[in-house]
Motif scaffolding. Structure first.
Motif, PDB file in Angstrom:
ATOM      1  N   VAL A 267       0.837  -1.196   0.000  1.00 27.62           N
ATOM      2  CA  VAL A 267       0.000   0.000   0.000  1.00 27.62           C
ATOM      3  C   VAL A 267       0.872   1.246   0.000  1.00 27.62           C
ATOM      4  O   VAL A 267       0.589   2.218  -0.707  1.00 27.62           O
ATOM      5  CB  VAL A 267      -0.954   0.011   1.205  1.00 27.62           C
ATOM      6  N   ALA A 268       1.952   1.235   0.776  1.00 27.56           N
ATOM      7  CA  ALA A 268       2.836   2.400   0.844  1.00 27.56           C
ATOM      8  C   ALA A 268       3.454   2.705  -0.517  1.00 27.56           C
ATOM      9  O   ALA A 268       3.586   3.875  -0.894  1.00 27.56           O
ATOM     10  CB  ALA A 268       3.930   2.163   1.880  1.00 27.56           C
ATOM     11  N   VAL A 269       3.828   1.672  -1.262  1.00 27.10           N
ATOM     12  CA  VAL A 269       4.386   1.887  -2.600  1.00 27.10           C
ATOM     13  C   VAL A 269       3.350   2.564  -3.490  1.00 27.10           C
ATOM     14  O   VAL A 269       3.629   3.558  -4.179  1.00 27.10           O
ATOM     15  CB  VAL A 269       4.851   0.553  -3.212  1.00 27.10           C
ATOM     16  N   GLN A 270       2.124   2.038  -3.487  1.00 26.67           N
ATOM     17  CA  GLN A 270       1.068   2.605  -4.329  1.00 26.67           C
ATOM     18  C   GLN A 270       0.705   4.020  -3.896  1.00 26.67           C
ATOM     19  O   GLN A 270       0.557   4.924  -4.727  1.00 26.67           O
ATOM     20  CB  GLN A 270      -0.176   1.723  -4.279  1.00 26.67           C
ATOM     21  N   LEU A 271       0.550   4.214  -2.606  1.00 29.21           N
ATOM     22  CA  LEU A 271       0.156   5.520  -2.101  1.00 29.21           C
ATOM     23  C   LEU A 271       1.259   6.546  -2.341  1.00 29.21           C
ATOM     24  O   LEU A 271       0.980   7.686  -2.758  1.00 29.21           O
ATOM     25  CB  LEU A 271      -0.180   5.425  -0.617  1.00 29.21           C
ATOM     26  N   GLY A 272       2.512   6.155  -2.093  1.00 31.21           N
ATOM     27  CA  GLY A 272       3.620   7.071  -2.341  1.00 31.21           C
ATOM     28  C   GLY A 272       3.676   7.517  -3.788  1.00 31.21           C
ATOM     29  O   GLY A 272       3.864   8.699  -4.089  1.00 31.21           O
ATOM     30  N   ALA A 273       3.490   6.567  -4.704  1.00 34.96           N
ATOM     31  CA  ALA A 273       3.495   6.908  -6.125  1.00 34.96           C
ATOM     32  C   ALA A 273       2.333   7.825  -6.481  1.00 34.96           C
ATOM     33  O   ALA A 273       2.476   8.779  -7.253  1.00 34.96           O
ATOM     34  CB  ALA A 273       3.449   5.634  -6.965  1.00 34.96           C
ATOM     35  N   SER A 274       1.150   7.563  -5.894  1.00 39.10           N
ATOM     36  CA  SER A 274      -0.018   8.396  -6.203  1.00 39.10           C
ATOM     37  C   SER A 274       0.149   9.812  -5.680  1.00 39.10           C
ATOM     38  O   SER A 274      -0.446  10.754  -6.228  1.00 39.10           O
ATOM     39  CB  SER A 274      -1.288   7.759  -5.624  1.00 39.10           C
ATOM     40  N   LEU A 275       0.962   9.984  -4.630  1.00 33.62           N
ATOM     41  CA  LEU A 275       1.233  11.312  -4.092  1.00 33.62           C
ATOM     42  C   LEU A 275       2.332  12.038  -4.850  1.00 33.62           C
ATOM     43  O   LEU A 275       2.652  13.187  -4.538  1.00 33.62           O
ATOM     44  CB  LEU A 275       1.607  11.207  -2.607  1.00 33.62           C
ATOM     45  N   GLY A 276       2.926  11.361  -5.829  1.00 35.38           N
ATOM     46  CA  GLY A 276       3.943  11.991  -6.659  1.00 35.38           C
ATOM     47  C   GLY A 276       5.358  11.844  -6.157  1.00 35.38           C
ATOM     48  O   GLY A 276       6.276  12.519  -6.656  1.00 35.38           O
ATOM     49  N   ALA A 277       5.590  10.969  -5.186  1.00 32.09           N
ATOM     50  CA  ALA A 277       6.938  10.753  -4.672  1.00 32.09           C
ATOM     51  C   ALA A 277       7.724   9.808  -5.574  1.00 32.09           C
ATOM     52  O   ALA A 277       7.146   9.033  -6.344  1.00 32.09           O
ATOM     53  CB  ALA A 277       6.875  10.182  -3.258  1.00 32.09           C
ATOM     54  N   HIS A 278       9.037   9.867  -5.482  1.00 34.66           N
ATOM     55  CA  HIS A 278       9.925   8.904  -6.131  1.00 34.66           C
ATOM     56  C   HIS A 278      10.099   7.754  -5.142  1.00 34.66           C
ATOM     57  O   HIS A 278      10.720   7.915  -4.096  1.00 34.66           O
ATOM     58  CB  HIS A 278      11.269   9.559  -6.451  1.00 34.66           C
ATOM     59  N   VAL A 279       9.525   6.596  -5.457  1.00 38.05           N
ATOM     60  CA  VAL A 279       9.467   5.481  -4.506  1.00 38.05           C
ATOM     61  C   VAL A 279      10.555   4.466  -4.823  1.00 38.05           C
ATOM     62  O   VAL A 279      10.636   3.957  -5.953  1.00 38.05           O
ATOM     63  CB  VAL A 279       8.090   4.797  -4.541  1.00 38.05           C
TER      64      VAL A 279
END
Length: 316
Positions: free
Chosen positions: A161-173
């Motif tokens: 979930v953190a990977v998906q959420l981080g990407a959706s927030l525009g972070a470089h994961v």
């Protein structure tokens, strides 16, 4: 009522489905939910084994399971958040277990409308792990577009979930996980993914946020932070839980970087927000297997072998 119980600490074989259990009474502000599916949490194996007994002592007979999805079948007279027949998802009251059961009775604040876009056996993978990732990245730290996020333990229930959420927030994961998961994590939104067994942590660069779901090597992980960055440690080292907790407490006194530890206790709004993320496609449940509740021993053995993607879900 049937529910999973265990009478002593030990291996997966201590788990069994007990029959004929009394159904808990429904209080004035409680709801009874007939469970359609419930998840097996990765953190429950060390609890069942007794490795965390110095920080989390169980009273026997003990239940297991935190996440559940189902239908409201009874409400107390003071309930305003749900009605009989509503499809809901939720979590057990903070610090308690028992979702692996035919029905659960919880305060109304522990449930919210389930997402409409996924079936119950998929949705059950998300309530606790999803709200943990959501709280970590949007409340404890406010992850921003363009920031660098490292997720260690990225293939587990919270990690996916953190990977998906981080990407959706525009972070470089950046994801750290087993070698078999790396290309798959790229499909979830990780900009890069590395094998945790062979990767030199020091060679990964610097991060604004490090989310750790393993519980070891926390000093090294803290050293990867930019000045003012945040380490979010969401697991204790099961081999040294007390030492791990003490390190987290002591490290929080150093103001050069933030230690944003917490024990997840989601609000109704966070459950609602997570359902919205699922329904708009920003977060998808990841289910490693769907088994019957009678297969709980097999489910815990799968957890202990490792390599599980997301969550194992059980149906009554």
């Amino acid at each position: 009522m049937r529910a999973v119980r265990y009478e002593r600490y030990g291996g997966p074989e201590v788990l069994a489905v007990a029959d004929g259990l009394p159904t808990p009474p429904v209080g004035a502000a409680d709801v009874r939910v007939e469970v359609a599916a419930a998840a097996v949490g990765g953190g429950e194996a060390p609890i069942r084994a007794g490795r965390l007994r110095r920080v989390l002592r169980q009273r026997f007979p003990a239940g297991t399971g935190v996440d559940f999805v189902g239908t409201v079948v009874q409400t107390g007279p003071a309930v305003t958040r749900a009605g009989v027949g509503d499809a809901v998802w939720g979590v057990m009251p903070h610090g308690t277990f028992g979702a692996l059961a035919e029905s659960v009775v919880v305060p109304q604040e522990r449930v919210a409308a389930a997402p409409r876009s996924v079936p119950a056996h998929e949705a059950a993978a998300l309530p606790s792990s999803g709200t943990t990732a959501l709280h970590a990245l949007t409340r404890r730290v406010r992850l921003e577009r363009g920031q660098r996020l490292l997720v260690r333990g990225a293939a587990g229930g919270v990690g996916v979930v953190a990977v998906q959420l981080g990407a959706s927030l525009g972070a470089h994961v950046t994801a750290l996980a087993g070698a078999d998961h790396l290309s798959w994590l790229g499909g979830l939104g990780a900009a890069e993914a590395f094998d945790h067994r062979t990767t030199d942590l020091g060679g990964l660069g610097r991060f604004d946020v490090v989310l750790d779901l393993v519980g070891t090597r926390l000093s090294e992980l803290r050293g990867l932070l930019v000045r003012g960055g945040a380490l979010v440690p969401l697991a204790l080292d099961p081999a040294r839980p007390v030492r791990s907790a003490l390190w987290t407490a002591a490290a929080g006194l150093d103001r050069r970087t933030r230690i944003a530890a917490f024990s997840n206790d989601p609000s109704p709004r966070e459950l609602e927000e997570l359902a919205e993320l699922v329904d708009r496609g920003a977060v998808a449940p990841v289910v490693a297997a769907v088994l019957e509740m009678d297969d709980v021993v097999r489910a815990h053995r799968m957890l202990e072998r490792g390599g599980v993607r997301g969550k194992i879900v059980l149906t009554p």
